[in-house]
Design a protein around this motif. Structure first.
Motif, PDB file in Angstrom:
ATOM      1  N   ASP A   1       0.834  -1.191  -0.118  1.00 18.95           N
ATOM      2  CA  ASP A   1       0.004  -0.143   0.016  1.00 18.95           C
ATOM      3  C   ASP A   1       0.967   1.346  -0.067  1.00 18.95           C
ATOM      4  O   ASP A   1       0.595   2.255  -0.755  1.00 18.95           O
ATOM      5  CB  ASP A   1      -0.912  -0.204   1.376  1.00 18.95           C
ATOM      6  CG  ASP A   1      -2.025  -0.975   1.208  1.00 18.95           C
ATOM      7  OD1 ASP A   1      -2.238  -1.631   0.072  1.00 18.95           O
ATOM      8  OD2 ASP A   1      -2.591  -1.448   2.351  1.00 18.95           O
ATOM      9  N   ARG A   2       1.859   1.175   0.925  1.00 18.29           N
ATOM     10  CA  ARG A   2       2.891   2.440   0.829  1.00 18.29           C
ATOM     11  C   ARG A   2       3.502   2.724  -0.413  1.00 18.29           C
ATOM     12  O   ARG A   2       3.657   3.946  -0.877  1.00 18.29           O
ATOM     13  CB  ARG A   2       3.802   2.169   2.024  1.00 18.29           C
ATOM     14  CG  ARG A   2       2.832   2.399   3.633  1.00 18.29           C
ATOM     15  CD  ARG A   2       4.214   2.585   4.354  1.00 18.29           C
ATOM     16  NE  ARG A   2       5.079   1.256   4.493  1.00 18.29           N
ATOM     17  CZ  ARG A   2       5.001   0.414   5.428  1.00 18.29           C
ATOM     18  NH1 ARG A   2       3.842   0.276   6.247  1.00 18.29           N
ATOM     19  NH2 ARG A   2       5.373  -0.721   5.512  1.00 18.29           N
ATOM     20  N   TRP A   3       4.085   1.586  -1.018  1.00 12.24           N
ATOM     21  CA  TRP A   3       4.765   1.727  -2.326  1.00 12.24           C
ATOM     22  C   TRP A   3       3.718   2.158  -3.338  1.00 12.24           C
ATOM     23  O   TRP A   3       3.809   3.205  -4.319  1.00 12.24           O
ATOM     24  CB  TRP A   3       5.301   0.495  -2.837  1.00 12.24           C
ATOM     25  CG  TRP A   3       6.533   0.148  -2.147  1.00 12.24           C
ATOM     26  CD1 TRP A   3       7.015  -0.688  -1.349  1.00 12.24           C
ATOM     27  CD2 TRP A   3       7.784   0.979  -2.354  1.00 12.24           C
ATOM     28  NE1 TRP A   3       8.237  -0.863  -1.128  1.00 12.24           N
ATOM     29  CE2 TRP A   3       8.963   0.552  -1.626  1.00 12.24           C
ATOM     30  CE3 TRP A   3       8.109   1.980  -3.192  1.00 12.24           C
ATOM     31  CZ2 TRP A   3      10.162   0.817  -1.402  1.00 12.24           C
ATOM     32  CZ3 TRP A   3       9.501   2.587  -3.038  1.00 12.24           C
ATOM     33  CH2 TRP A   3      10.371   1.990  -2.314  1.00 12.24           C
ATOM     34  N   ALA A   4       2.521   1.804  -3.239  1.00 11.45           N
ATOM     35  CA  ALA A   4       1.528   2.245  -4.400  1.00 11.45           C
ATOM     36  C   ALA A   4       1.344   3.710  -4.170  1.00 11.45           C
ATOM     37  O   ALA A   4       1.070   4.445  -5.381  1.00 11.45           O
ATOM     38  CB  ALA A   4       0.243   1.368  -4.122  1.00 11.45           C
ATOM     39  N   ARG A   5       1.293   4.068  -2.842  1.00 12.37           N
ATOM     40  CA  ARG A   5       0.949   5.630  -2.839  1.00 12.37           C
ATOM     41  C   ARG A   5       2.198   6.487  -3.181  1.00 12.37           C
ATOM     42  O   ARG A   5       1.964   7.599  -3.743  1.00 12.37           O
ATOM     43  CB  ARG A   5       0.805   5.945  -1.145  1.00 12.37           C
ATOM     44  CG  ARG A   5      -0.742   5.534  -0.652  1.00 12.37           C
ATOM     45  CD  ARG A   5      -1.030   6.093   0.629  1.00 12.37           C
ATOM     46  NE  ARG A   5       0.006   5.472   1.609  1.00 12.37           N
ATOM     47  CZ  ARG A   5       0.015   4.427   2.409  1.00 12.37           C
ATOM     48  NH1 ARG A   5      -1.233   3.658   2.244  1.00 12.37           N
ATOM     49  NH2 ARG A   5       0.740   4.222   3.415  1.00 12.37           N
ATOM     50  N   ARG A   6       3.215   5.962  -2.992  1.00 14.39           N
ATOM     51  CA  ARG A   6       4.447   6.578  -3.308  1.00 14.39           C
ATOM     52  C   ARG A   6       4.398   6.773  -4.925  1.00 14.39           C
ATOM     53  O   ARG A   6       4.765   7.785  -5.378  1.00 14.39           O
ATOM     54  CB  ARG A   6       5.918   5.933  -2.881  1.00 14.39           C
ATOM     55  CG  ARG A   6       5.955   6.382  -1.426  1.00 14.39           C
ATOM     56  CD  ARG A   6       7.186   5.492  -1.017  1.00 14.39           C
ATOM     57  NE  ARG A   6       8.492   6.320  -1.177  1.00 14.39           N
ATOM     58  CZ  ARG A   6       9.560   5.845  -0.848  1.00 14.39           C
ATOM     59  NH1 ARG A   6       9.824   4.658  -0.423  1.00 14.39           N
ATOM     60  NH2 ARG A   6      10.874   6.548  -1.164  1.00 14.39           N
ATOM     61  N   LEU A   7       4.398   5.892  -5.426  1.00 13.09           N
ATOM     62  CA  LEU A   7       4.221   5.536  -6.966  1.00 13.09           C
ATOM     63  C   LEU A   7       3.179   6.455  -7.709  1.00 13.09           C
ATOM     64  O   LEU A   7       3.486   7.306  -8.648  1.00 13.09           O
ATOM     65  CB  LEU A   7       3.935   4.214  -7.482  1.00 13.09           C
ATOM     66  CG  LEU A   7       5.244   3.047  -7.170  1.00 13.09           C
ATOM     67  CD1 LEU A   7       4.709   1.719  -7.480  1.00 13.09           C
ATOM     68  CD2 LEU A   7       6.237   3.426  -8.181  1.00 13.09           C
ATOM     69  N   ARG A   8       1.789   6.562  -7.068  1.00 11.53           N
ATOM     70  CA  ARG A   8       0.863   7.559  -7.534  1.00 11.53           C
ATOM     71  C   ARG A   8       1.375   8.962  -7.431  1.00 11.53           C
ATOM     72  O   ARG A   8       1.191   9.894  -8.303  1.00 11.53           O
ATOM     73  CB  ARG A   8      -0.195   7.289  -6.675  1.00 11.53           C
ATOM     74  CG  ARG A   8      -0.989   6.138  -7.042  1.00 11.53           C
ATOM     75  CD  ARG A   8      -2.453   5.928  -6.578  1.00 11.53           C
ATOM     76  NE  ARG A   8      -3.142   4.715  -6.511  1.00 11.53           N
ATOM     77  CZ  ARG A   8      -3.071   3.955  -5.423  1.00 11.53           C
ATOM     78  NH1 ARG A   8      -2.587   4.624  -4.323  1.00 11.53           N
ATOM     79  NH2 ARG A   8      -3.673   2.697  -5.377  1.00 11.53           N
ATOM     80  N   GLN A   9       1.976   9.165  -6.155  1.00 12.05           N
ATOM     81  CA  GLN A   9       2.556  10.567  -6.230  1.00 12.05           C
ATOM     82  C   GLN A   9       3.651  11.123  -7.106  1.00 12.05           C
ATOM     83  O   GLN A   9       3.687  12.008  -7.916  1.00 12.05           O
ATOM     84  CB  GLN A   9       3.286  10.637  -4.751  1.00 12.05           C
ATOM     85  CG  GLN A   9       2.072  10.721  -3.596  1.00 12.05           C
ATOM     86  CD  GLN A   9       2.798  10.680  -2.177  1.00 12.05           C
ATOM     87  OE1 GLN A   9       3.917  10.588  -2.215  1.00 12.05           O
ATOM     88  NE2 GLN A   9       1.954  10.754  -1.194  1.00 12.05           N
ATOM     89  N   TRP A  10       4.713   9.949  -7.434  1.00 14.32           N
ATOM     90  CA  TRP A  10       5.726  10.345  -8.412  1.00 14.32           C
ATOM     91  C   TRP A  10       5.022  10.437  -9.651  1.00 14.32           C
ATOM     92  O   TRP A  10       5.508  11.410 -10.626  1.00 14.32           O
ATOM     93  CB  TRP A  10       6.636   9.208  -8.378  1.00 14.32           C
ATOM     94  CG  TRP A  10       7.535   9.175  -7.071  1.00 14.32           C
ATOM     95  CD1 TRP A  10       7.688  10.096  -6.553  1.00 14.32           C
ATOM     96  CD2 TRP A  10       8.153   8.161  -6.631  1.00 14.32           C
ATOM     97  NE1 TRP A  10       8.675   9.831  -5.300  1.00 14.32           N
ATOM     98  CE2 TRP A  10       8.817   8.292  -5.489  1.00 14.32           C
ATOM     99  CE3 TRP A  10       8.343   6.771  -7.101  1.00 14.32           C
ATOM    100  CZ2 TRP A  10       9.625   7.568  -4.806  1.00 14.32           C
ATOM    101  CZ3 TRP A  10       8.923   5.853  -6.193  1.00 14.32           C
ATOM    102  CH2 TRP A  10       9.523   6.242  -5.060  1.00 14.32           C
ATOM    103  N   ALA A  11       4.197   9.626 -10.072  1.00 16.41           N
ATOM    104  CA  ALA A  11       3.198   9.624 -11.553  1.00 16.41           C
ATOM    105  C   ALA A  11       2.481  10.903 -11.747  1.00 16.41           C
ATOM    106  O   ALA A  11       2.785  11.546 -12.603  1.00 16.41           O
ATOM    107  CB  ALA A  11       2.539   8.296 -11.697  1.00 16.41           C
ATOM    108  N   GLY A  12       1.875  11.135 -10.289  1.00 16.63           N
ATOM    109  CA  GLY A  12       1.320  12.626 -10.620  1.00 16.63           C
ATOM    110  C   GLY A  12       1.920  13.812 -10.868  1.00 16.63           C
ATOM    111  O   GLY A  12       1.358  14.717 -11.297  1.00 16.63           O
ATOM    112  N   ALA A  13       3.578  13.675 -10.486  1.00 17.81           N
ATOM    113  CA  ALA A  13       4.207  14.885 -10.584  1.00 17.81           C
ATOM    114  C   ALA A  13       4.908  14.606 -12.014  1.00 17.81           C
ATOM    115  O   ALA A  13       5.830  15.424 -12.375  1.00 17.81           O
ATOM    116  CB  ALA A  13       5.360  14.754  -9.473  1.00 17.81           C
TER     117      ALA A  13
END
Length: 270
Positions: free
Chosen positions: A231-243
């Motif tokens: 779950d934590r990695w998914a959140r980080r990936l979404r943040q990076w992709a969102g940027a």
């Protein structure tokens, strides 16, 4: 919005038969089985020895168009030569068949040994040698030596797309401001390498690409990732992709067959 690609580091593991792979699935179909269930894969056999062109052609034949295949650079360059005097070894690597991947070629990974500290002059010279598109890689490949027979060398490119490079150092000195500045200058991503405290897990942003290698959070190459960790990695990936950053994530915790299951579980979260 950046893209997120998730896969495994290698796929030819006998221990996956009857677990991730159906017991009656022929070995020759393992890669296509992975490609149907994941969005990328990392070739790690190229780290241990120069592969043959037939290996890369098989990858092309068994994966969909534009399915990104990250390729791990040879340990002769990183661990034996330790990035010094590597003009010809780099030429041999790119002549070994890498160019056959064409538009499927994803980032090229350069993993460094844990006892290799940051040396600005050495790293700068190495990064200057790396080809940044397929035509430049073909020109470099043409300078291969007789370690590759003529019928084993591929020195022409079928595209002129960009080639991205990522660095996985395992010495904490690569987190220094000088090292980060050099990577940014050369547009090279610094790998986030998750392990049970064996190596630093860098989180610094050095380009518009994020590359993550998950080696096992509690036991190197063996332990699976708990749901909360995924779950934590998914959140980080979404943040990076969102940027706007393109993200590549590869599970390397293959010893007990956890890697493909964790990759699928992470993709489900995304």
């Amino acid at each position: 919005m950046g893209s997120i690609r998730v896969g495994v580091s290698g796929w030819s593991y006998d221990g996956w038969r009857g677990d991730f792979y159906p017991a009656d699935l022929p070995r020759r179909r393992w890669l296509s089985y992975v490609a149907e269930r994941m969005s990328s894969v990392e070739l790690n056999g190229s780290f241990y020895s120069l592969q043959r062109p037939s290996t890369y052609q098989t990858i092309v034949d068994q994966t969909p168009d534009r399915f990104p295949v990250a390729v791990k650079g040879g340990r002769f360059v990183t661990h034996m030569k330790r990035l010094r005097d590597v003009d010809v070894p780099l030429a041999n690597f790119f002549a070994s068949g890498v160019l056959l991947l064409g538009d499927r070629l994803g980032p090229v990974l350069w993993q460094l040994p844990a006892n290799l500290p940051f040396d600005e002059a050495v790293l700068a010279s190495f990064l200057d040698l790396l080809p940044r598109d397929h035509q430049a890689a073909a020109a470099l490949a043409a300078r291969h030596d007789d370690k590759l027979a003529a019928d084993r060398a591929v020195t022409t490119a079928n595209t002129n797309g960009a080639i991205r490079h990522v660095l996985e150092p395992r010495h904490p000195s690569f987190g220094s401001p000088e090292a980060l500045a050099l990577l940014r200058e050369h547009d090279v991503a610094l790998v986030a390498s998750d392990s049970p405290g064996d190596w630093p897990c860098f989180d610094e942003d050095t380009t518009d690409l994020r590359y993550v290698r998950l080696h096992g959070h509690t036991e190197l190459y063996a332990s699976g990732y708990a749901p909360a960790s995924l779950d934590r990695w998914a959140r980080r990936l979404r943040q990076w992709a969102g940027a706007g950053q393109d993200c590549f994530v590869y599970f390397d915790n293959d010893a007990r067959g956890r890697a493909p299951h964790d990759a699928v579980a992470l993709l489900d979260r995304l």
